[in-house]
Design a protein around this motif. Sequence first.
Motif, PDB file in Angstrom:
ATOM      1  N   TRP A   1       0.860  -1.182   0.000  1.00  0.00           N
ATOM      2  CA  TRP A   1       0.000   0.000   0.000  1.00  0.00           C
ATOM      3  C   TRP A   1       0.902   1.239   0.000  1.00  0.00           C
ATOM      4  O   TRP A   1       1.895   1.299   0.722  1.00  0.00           O
TER       5      TRP A   1
ATOM      6  N   ASP B   1      -4.762   5.452  -0.991  1.00  0.00           N
ATOM      7  CA  ASP B   1      -5.375   4.529  -1.942  1.00  0.00           C
ATOM      8  C   ASP B   1      -5.122   4.992  -3.376  1.00  0.00           C
ATOM      9  O   ASP B   1      -5.361   6.159  -3.712  1.00  0.00           O
TER      10      ASP B   1
ATOM     11  N   GLU C   1     -10.949  -3.506   0.110  1.00  0.00           N
ATOM     12  CA  GLU C   1     -12.365  -3.339   0.427  1.00  0.00           C
ATOM     13  C   GLU C   1     -13.187  -3.098  -0.840  1.00  0.00           C
ATOM     14  O   GLU C   1     -14.357  -3.458  -0.912  1.00  0.00           O
TER      15      GLU C   1
ATOM     16  N   LYS D   1      -4.879  -3.694   2.345  1.00  0.00           N
ATOM     17  CA  LYS D   1      -5.389  -2.385   2.770  1.00  0.00           C
ATOM     18  C   LYS D   1      -6.244  -1.733   1.683  1.00  0.00           C
ATOM     19  O   LYS D   1      -6.982  -0.795   1.950  1.00  0.00           O
ATOM     20  N   GLU D   2      -6.123  -2.217   0.440  1.00  0.00           N
ATOM     21  CA  GLU D   2      -6.935  -1.664  -0.651  1.00  0.00           C
ATOM     22  C   GLU D   2      -7.933  -2.695  -1.173  1.00  0.00           C
ATOM     23  O   GLU D   2      -8.413  -2.580  -2.300  1.00  0.00           O
TER      24      GLU D   2
END
Lengths: 88, 269
Positions: B35, B39, B80, B77-78
């Motif tokens: 990450w 984002d 979702e 972490k990206e």
Amino acid sequence: MTRQQALDLYFMEARAKLIDIAAFLDRVERSDGEPDFRLTAFVNALEELGAGKTQRARNVLLSLSDPTLEPIPTATTKAACGAWPGTS
Amino acid sequence: MRYIEPHGHMVSRVTDDYVDMATAGCAAVCEPAFWAGFDRSSPQGFYDYFCQLTEHEPKRAAKFGLAHYTWLCINPKESEDVNLAEEVVDLIPQFLDKPNVLGIGEIGLNKNSRNELKVLEMHIDLAAQYNQLILVHTPHLEDKLKGTRLIVDALKSDKRIKPERVIIDHVEEHTIDIPLDAGFWAGMTLYPESKCTAARAIDMIECYGGERLWMNSACDWGVSVPLAVPYAALEMRKRGYNAEEIDKFVFQNPVRFMSQSPKFKTPPA
């Protein structure tokens, strides 16, 4: 490594960290504010250091961990805070 | 002393770090996709990042005499946004033949959400389809125990995955037995504030043997120490380990795992 060697190598470092923890708790206690689950979790984790216990590091980490097994519906943050706010 | 940095996010580091690592005896650096600290807004952003990892960063490392290897994925972490993740995963196969790509990573979970788990399963499927090694990130702090359990369950449920071709990283005392008992490798990340100190990592080596363990710095754009592995070697020396024993953990073990990819070449002595 003998116990004597372990103490010679790590006692002073551990002593300093122990005093840091004591000072941290004093600092929090003399500060005004609302109760916080992190402090409760921290104090509970300290109990894992008690005499006669084994695997203290593992048990401290377990006491601060989310013990549940189901994925959460949605991630609303990327960050972790170091203590689980729920109840097991 | 020679060592391998098996997990370093070098695109976030300055050239002085390469100088320090090479001076300390680093022979190769391995960089999982990560990450960025924010984002990325489109699959094209990931395409550019994968080009950086497979074309540009190896050239930068080579200027300091270091071999550079990489792992590709969209980081948990990206994960979702499942639609974005699907588009990014679709980009990966075109990079898998690049000479420095060892596998899929660092995949895993962050907050242990349902969508993160879906994207993890997509990556596991991709690795199985293309017979790639896997490098797994486990969640931070209070989320690590649950995430490690979910990850190991997901990996074990895909019968195409061979545990000895998977390393589960960032283990600590409460999670290390979960991957090792299931036949996976485990990585210990040496961080100043979280994860694991050198002293604790060596404790775990002493308690769990160390046949399928490695240590890494996971240096990135946050608080981290690019020389954490050689510092851990120094800690081992203080405890009385000899040069051959230290070499096993900081060089031979990473070589043993990564040599399962035919692209990994053991650095010359």
